[in-house]
Design a protein around this motif. Structure first.
Motif, PDB file in Angstrom:
ATOM      1  N   PHE A  69      11.961  15.370   8.105  1.00 17.40           N
ATOM      2  CA  PHE A  69      12.054  15.234   9.549  1.00 17.40           C
ATOM      3  C   PHE A  69      12.794  13.940   9.904  1.00 17.40           C
ATOM      4  CE2 PHE A  69       8.424  18.031   9.083  1.00 17.40           C
ATOM      5  CZ  PHE A  69       8.517  18.885  10.161  1.00 17.40           C
ATOM      6  N   PRO A  70      13.743  13.977  10.859  1.00 20.00           N
ATOM      7  CA  PRO A  70      14.383  12.745  11.313  1.00 20.00           C
ATOM      8  C   PRO A  70      13.393  11.898  12.100  1.00 20.00           C
ATOM      9  CG  PRO A  70      15.097  14.604  12.633  1.00 20.00           C
ATOM     10  CD  PRO A  70      14.280  15.174  11.518  1.00 20.00           C
ATOM     11  N   LEU A  71      13.661  10.590  12.180  1.00 17.04           N
ATOM     12  CA  LEU A  71      12.714   9.673  12.798  1.00 17.04           C
ATOM     13  C   LEU A  71      12.422  10.020  14.252  1.00 17.04           C
ATOM     14  CD1 LEU A  71      13.816   6.206  11.332  1.00 17.04           C
ATOM     15  CD2 LEU A  71      11.819   7.583  10.717  1.00 17.04           C
TER      16      LEU A  71
ATOM     17  N   ALA B  55      -6.017   2.410  12.129  1.00 17.47           N
ATOM     18  CA  ALA B  55      -5.312   3.426  12.924  1.00 17.47           C
ATOM     19  C   ALA B  55      -3.807   3.352  12.665  1.00 17.47           C
ATOM     20  CB  ALA B  55      -5.607   3.233  14.411  1.00 17.47           C
ATOM     21  N   ASP B  56      -3.296   2.134  12.509  1.00 21.50           N
ATOM     22  CA  ASP B  56      -1.874   1.977  12.193  1.00 21.50           C
ATOM     23  C   ASP B  56      -1.555   2.587  10.834  1.00 21.50           C
ATOM     24  OD1 ASP B  56      -1.488   0.511  14.542  1.00 21.50           O
ATOM     25  OD2 ASP B  56      -1.975  -1.379  13.547  1.00 21.50           O
ATOM     26  N   LEU B  57      -2.479   2.409   9.882  1.00 22.47           N
ATOM     27  CA  LEU B  57      -2.249   2.982   8.550  1.00 22.47           C
ATOM     28  C   LEU B  57      -2.258   4.503   8.607  1.00 22.47           C
ATOM     29  CD1 LEU B  57      -4.336   0.661   6.186  1.00 22.47           C
ATOM     30  CD2 LEU B  57      -1.954   0.443   6.912  1.00 22.47           C
ATOM     31  N   ASP B  58      -3.147   5.069   9.433  1.00 22.09           N
ATOM     32  CA  ASP B  58      -3.165   6.530   9.595  1.00 22.09           C
ATOM     33  C   ASP B  58      -1.821   7.030  10.129  1.00 22.09           C
ATOM     34  OD1 ASP B  58      -5.737   6.835   8.700  1.00 22.09           O
ATOM     35  OD2 ASP B  58      -6.644   6.855  10.703  1.00 22.09           O
ATOM     36  N   ARG B  59      -1.293   6.318  11.128  1.00 21.48           N
ATOM     37  CA  ARG B  59      -0.008   6.717  11.708  1.00 21.48           C
ATOM     38  C   ARG B  59       1.109   6.583  10.682  1.00 21.48           C
ATOM     39  NH1 ARG B  59       2.197   7.394  16.950  1.00 21.48           N
ATOM     40  NH2 ARG B  59       4.418   6.882  17.090  1.00 21.48           N
ATOM     41  N   LEU B  60       1.071   5.503   9.907  1.00 25.69           N
ATOM     42  CA  LEU B  60       2.103   5.317   8.884  1.00 25.69           C
ATOM     43  C   LEU B  60       2.047   6.442   7.858  1.00 25.69           C
ATOM     44  CD1 LEU B  60       4.339   3.730   7.505  1.00 25.69           C
ATOM     45  CD2 LEU B  60       2.580   2.323   6.398  1.00 25.69           C
ATOM     46  N   GLN B  61       0.849   6.866   7.503  1.00 23.74           N
ATOM     47  CA  GLN B  61       0.729   7.968   6.543  1.00 23.74           C
ATOM     48  C   GLN B  61       1.385   9.226   7.091  1.00 23.74           C
ATOM     49  OE1 GLN B  61      -3.145   9.899   5.964  1.00 23.74           O
ATOM     50  NE2 GLN B  61      -2.876   9.644   3.758  1.00 23.74           N
ATOM     51  N   GLN B  62       1.154   9.527   8.372  1.00 24.72           N
ATOM     52  CA  GLN B  62       1.773  10.697   8.988  1.00 24.72           C
ATOM     53  C   GLN B  62       3.295  10.566   9.002  1.00 24.72           C
ATOM     54  OE1 GLN B  62       0.141  13.533  10.009  1.00 24.72           O
ATOM     55  NE2 GLN B  62      -1.505  12.506   8.900  1.00 24.72           N
ATOM     56  N   ILE B  63       3.772   9.370   9.309  1.00 24.53           N
ATOM     57  CA  ILE B  63       5.224   9.135   9.327  1.00 24.53           C
ATOM     58  C   ILE B  63       5.815   9.423   7.958  1.00 24.53           C
ATOM     59  CG2 ILE B  63       6.996   7.340   9.513  1.00 24.53           C
ATOM     60  CD1 ILE B  63       5.161   6.010  11.644  1.00 24.53           C
TER      61      ILE B  63
ATOM     62  N   PHE C 121       0.830  -1.210   0.000  1.00 24.25           N
ATOM     63  CA  PHE C 121       0.000   0.000   0.000  1.00 24.25           C
ATOM     64  C   PHE C 121       0.860   1.253   0.000  1.00 24.25           C
ATOM     65  CE2 PHE C 121      -3.285  -2.456   2.760  1.00 24.25           C
ATOM     66  CZ  PHE C 121      -3.780  -3.085   1.631  1.00 24.25           C
ATOM     67  N   ALA C 122       1.881   1.249   0.881  1.00 19.72           N
ATOM     68  CA  ALA C 122       2.657   2.461   1.145  1.00 19.72           C
ATOM     69  C   ALA C 122       3.847   2.639   0.212  1.00 19.72           C
ATOM     70  CB  ALA C 122       3.150   2.448   2.598  1.00 19.72           C
ATOM     71  N   GLY C 123       4.181   1.615  -0.556  1.00 24.45           N
ATOM     72  CA  GLY C 123       5.330   1.728  -1.444  1.00 24.45           C
ATOM     73  C   GLY C 123       6.642   1.728  -0.699  1.00 24.45           C
TER      74      GLY C 123
ATOM     75  N   HIS D 112       9.532  -3.330   9.608  1.00 24.70           N
ATOM     76  CA  HIS D 112      10.156  -4.034  10.727  1.00 24.70           C
ATOM     77  C   HIS D 112      10.973  -3.054  11.574  1.00 24.70           C
ATOM     78  CE1 HIS D 112      10.010  -8.314   8.755  1.00 24.70           C
ATOM     79  NE2 HIS D 112       8.816  -7.808   9.022  1.00 24.70           N
ATOM     80  N   HIS D 113      11.708  -2.176  10.904  1.00 22.33           N
ATOM     81  CA  HIS D 113      12.535  -1.192  11.616  1.00 22.33           C
ATOM     82  C   HIS D 113      11.669  -0.246  12.433  1.00 22.33           C
ATOM     83  CE1 HIS D 113      15.771   1.500  12.593  1.00 22.33           C
ATOM     84  NE2 HIS D 113      15.237   2.498  11.906  1.00 22.33           N
ATOM     85  N   TYR D 114      10.580   0.254  11.839  1.00 24.52           N
ATOM     86  CA  TYR D 114       9.684   1.150  12.557  1.00 24.52           C
ATOM     87  C   TYR D 114       9.115   0.467  13.804  1.00 24.52           C
ATOM     88  CZ  TYR D 114       9.652   4.414   8.572  1.00 24.52           C
ATOM     89  OH  TYR D 114       9.998   5.307   7.581  1.00 24.52           O
TER      90      TYR D 114
END
Length: 253
Positions: A60-62, A44-52, A11-13, A20-22
């Motif tokens: 922005f650094p991690l 909800a996880d997908l929403d957070r991933l989109q923001q990341i 989905f996210a490419g 795994h790292h995240y």
């Protein structure tokens, strides 16, 4: 409904390894796991991933991404507006680049020879890729690099031209100081070094005196920086490096 790590990566490419790292660093921990321990992601996880991914695209650094997402005092809507503003600035810059490419294509199709000024109007005299890859490799994980990227994304052509004129003016004054026999420890030289530091802070990233001292040392140690400064006047790199050190000493004691 939940999704496997492979589905979310698709989905996210991004790669499964990135997810795994995240998870490992606590940036994006999947809400569910199967009995076999396989990761499962919900909406909800997908929403957070989109923001990341939005924040990562903006430089922005991690660790800062995590702080923004986990700070209860950050309004998600306000953060989205901030992301929108930053992305809009980047889009405007890319649109200018696209217009320049179209202009070049039209000129080539019609057999028109563009002047050198017209060819490189977007870039000025600087090669935008000359040090970009190395800069990201050496400092890509630092806040200073992220801040410089965010600020640069907002600058217009007029901004770059104004900064170039300011650079030229500062260089002329520094060369004149050297020509008059000024020493790096003279007050005038230290004042110009302080002006140099403040320009960096105003344009790119916060540059306290210890950091500025490190930059000054690099102007001599790195042959490319040394050649850049010395091309204006032989010995300028070492003179400026010493003036920066002297200025740092008088401010930090």
């Amino acid at each position: 409904m939940s999704y496997s790590v492979g589905q979310v990566a698709g989905f996210a490419g991004i790669t499964v390894r990135t997810l795994h790292h995240y998870d490992e660093i606590g940036l994006l921990v999947p809400s569910e796991r199967t009995h076999a321990g396989h990761r499962r992601y919900n909406d909800a996880d997908l929403d957070r991933l989109q923001q990341i991914l939005f924040d990562r695209e903006l430089g922005f650094p991690l660790d800062e991404v995590a702080a923004l997402l986990d700070d209860p005092g950050v309004d998600p809507r306000a953060h989205l507006r901030r992301q929108h503003d930053l992305l809009t600035a980047r889009i405007e810059k890319l649109q200018k680049m696209a217009a320049a490419v179209e202009h070049a294509m039209e000129a080539r199709t019609m057999g028109i020879n563009l002047t050198p000024e017209e060819r490189f109007e977007v870039f000025g005299d600087d090669d935008p890729e000359q040090y970009a890859e190395e800069t990201e490799r050496r400092w890509g994980g630092t806040e200073a690099y992220a801040e410089s990227q965010r600020r640069a994304a907002r600058y217009t052509k007029d901004d770059w031209q104004r900064m170039r004129a300011e650079n030229d003016d500062w260089t002329e004054r520094y060369v004149a100081l050297m020509a008059a026999g000024g020493q790096p420890t003279d007050e005038a030289a230290m004042d110009l070094a302080e002006e140099h530091r403040r320009q960096i802070g105003a344009r790119y990233y916060d540059c306290p005196h210890p950091m500025h001292r490190c930059l000054g040392a690099m102007y001599v140690a790195d042959e490319r920086f040394k050649a850049y400064y010395d091309s204006t006047r032989p010995g300028l790199a070492e003179h400026l490096s010493a003036a920066i050190a002297a200025n740092a000493d008088r401010h930090t004691g």
